[in-house]
Design a protein around this motif. Structure first.
Motif, PDB file in Angstrom:
ATOM      1  N   SER A 119       1.021  -1.185   0.141  1.00  0.00           N
ATOM      2  CA  SER A 119       0.020   0.101   0.045  1.00  0.00           C
ATOM      3  C   SER A 119       0.879   1.165   0.058  1.00  0.00           C
ATOM      4  O   SER A 119       0.383   2.230  -0.075  1.00  0.00           O
ATOM      5  N   TYR A 120       2.148   1.126  -0.072  1.00  0.00           N
ATOM      6  CA  TYR A 120       3.158   2.380  -0.054  1.00  0.00           C
ATOM      7  C   TYR A 120       3.679   2.480  -1.378  1.00  0.00           C
ATOM      8  O   TYR A 120       3.832   1.673  -2.078  1.00  0.00           O
ATOM      9  N   ALA A 121       4.006   3.888  -1.728  1.00  0.00           N
ATOM     10  CA  ALA A 121       4.652   4.363  -2.673  1.00  0.00           C
ATOM     11  C   ALA A 121       6.223   4.154  -2.210  1.00  0.00           C
ATOM     12  O   ALA A 121       6.450   4.264  -0.927  1.00  0.00           O
ATOM     13  N   MET A 122       7.181   3.654  -3.066  1.00  0.00           N
ATOM     14  CA  MET A 122       8.542   3.496  -2.519  1.00  0.00           C
ATOM     15  C   MET A 122       9.401   4.682  -3.440  1.00  0.00           C
ATOM     16  O   MET A 122       9.197   4.647  -4.566  1.00  0.00           O
ATOM     17  N   GLY A 123      10.488   4.982  -2.615  1.00  0.00           N
ATOM     18  CA  GLY A 123      11.377   5.860  -3.321  1.00  0.00           C
ATOM     19  C   GLY A 123      13.061   5.507  -2.843  1.00  0.00           C
ATOM     20  O   GLY A 123      13.124   4.948  -2.080  1.00  0.00           O
ATOM     21  N   TRP A 124      13.588   5.794  -3.995  1.00  0.00           N
ATOM     22  CA  TRP A 124      15.255   5.563  -3.636  1.00  0.00           C
ATOM     23  C   TRP A 124      15.811   7.119  -3.729  1.00  0.00           C
ATOM     24  O   TRP A 124      15.406   7.942  -4.515  1.00  0.00           O
ATOM     25  N   PHE A 125      16.613   7.674  -2.703  1.00  0.00           N
ATOM     26  CA  PHE A 125      17.329   8.780  -2.557  1.00  0.00           C
ATOM     27  C   PHE A 125      18.535   8.193  -2.453  1.00  0.00           C
ATOM     28  O   PHE A 125      19.219   7.014  -2.062  1.00  0.00           O
ATOM     29  N   ARG A 126      19.647   9.403  -2.635  1.00  0.00           N
ATOM     30  CA  ARG A 126      21.269   9.288  -2.140  1.00  0.00           C
ATOM     31  C   ARG A 126      21.780  10.556  -1.684  1.00  0.00           C
ATOM     32  O   ARG A 126      20.993  11.597  -1.916  1.00  0.00           O
ATOM     33  N   GLN A 127      22.931  10.243  -1.019  1.00  0.00           N
ATOM     34  CA  GLN A 127      23.538  11.332  -0.447  1.00  0.00           C
ATOM     35  C   GLN A 127      24.884  11.226  -0.205  1.00  0.00           C
ATOM     36  O   GLN A 127      25.419  10.108   0.128  1.00  0.00           O
ATOM     37  N   ALA A 128      25.536  12.234  -1.197  1.00  0.00           N
ATOM     38  CA  ALA A 128      26.939  12.041  -1.480  1.00  0.00           C
ATOM     39  C   ALA A 128      27.681  12.974  -0.244  1.00  0.00           C
ATOM     40  O   ALA A 128      26.979  13.731   0.550  1.00  0.00           O
TER      41      ALA A 128
END
Length: 127
Positions: free
Chosen positions: A31-40
């Protein structure tokens, strides 16, 4: 409550590929949307990709469009990020995140829209 655990990071040469996985606990993953993030290092966390609750729609940052693919397997409570043609500038800690509020909206790129976060996995691309 949802717990997210990323895996699949590592060291790869420029032009190579990696597949990240994010395993979710709980019965409400689908039931969730999912995301990917990144941090340099020294930079703010930035949006990479998002997928709606049923996998029907995806959205990508311009910097990864055509190289990265987000997908999900709701039967396995897992979201993936296939990363091809990697560049040194892709080096970062990659985080997956879950959004319970807008599961069918695909264009949501701000970190504040996500309710749950994983601990991150390091991706290093050497030149």
């Amino acid at each position: 409550q949802v717990q997210l655990v990323e895996s699949g990071g590592g060291l790869v040469q420029a032009g190579g590929s990696l597949r990240l996985s994010c395993a979710a606990s709980g019965r409400t993953f689908s039931s969730y949307a999912m995301g990917w993030f990144r941090q340099a290092p020294g930079k703010e966390r930035e949006f990479v990709a998002r997928i709606t609750y049923n996998g029907g729609r995806t959205w990508y940052a311009d910097s990864v469009k055509g190289r990265f693919t987000i997908s999900r397997d709701n039967a396995k409570n897992t979201v993936y990020l296939q990363m091809n043609s990697l560049k040194p500038e892709d080096t970062a800690v990659y985080y997956c995140a879950a959004d319970s509020t807008y599961p069918s909206i695909v264009v949501l790129t701000t970190t504040g829209r996500y309710d749950y976060w994983g601990q991150g996995t390091q991706v290093t691309v050497s030149s």
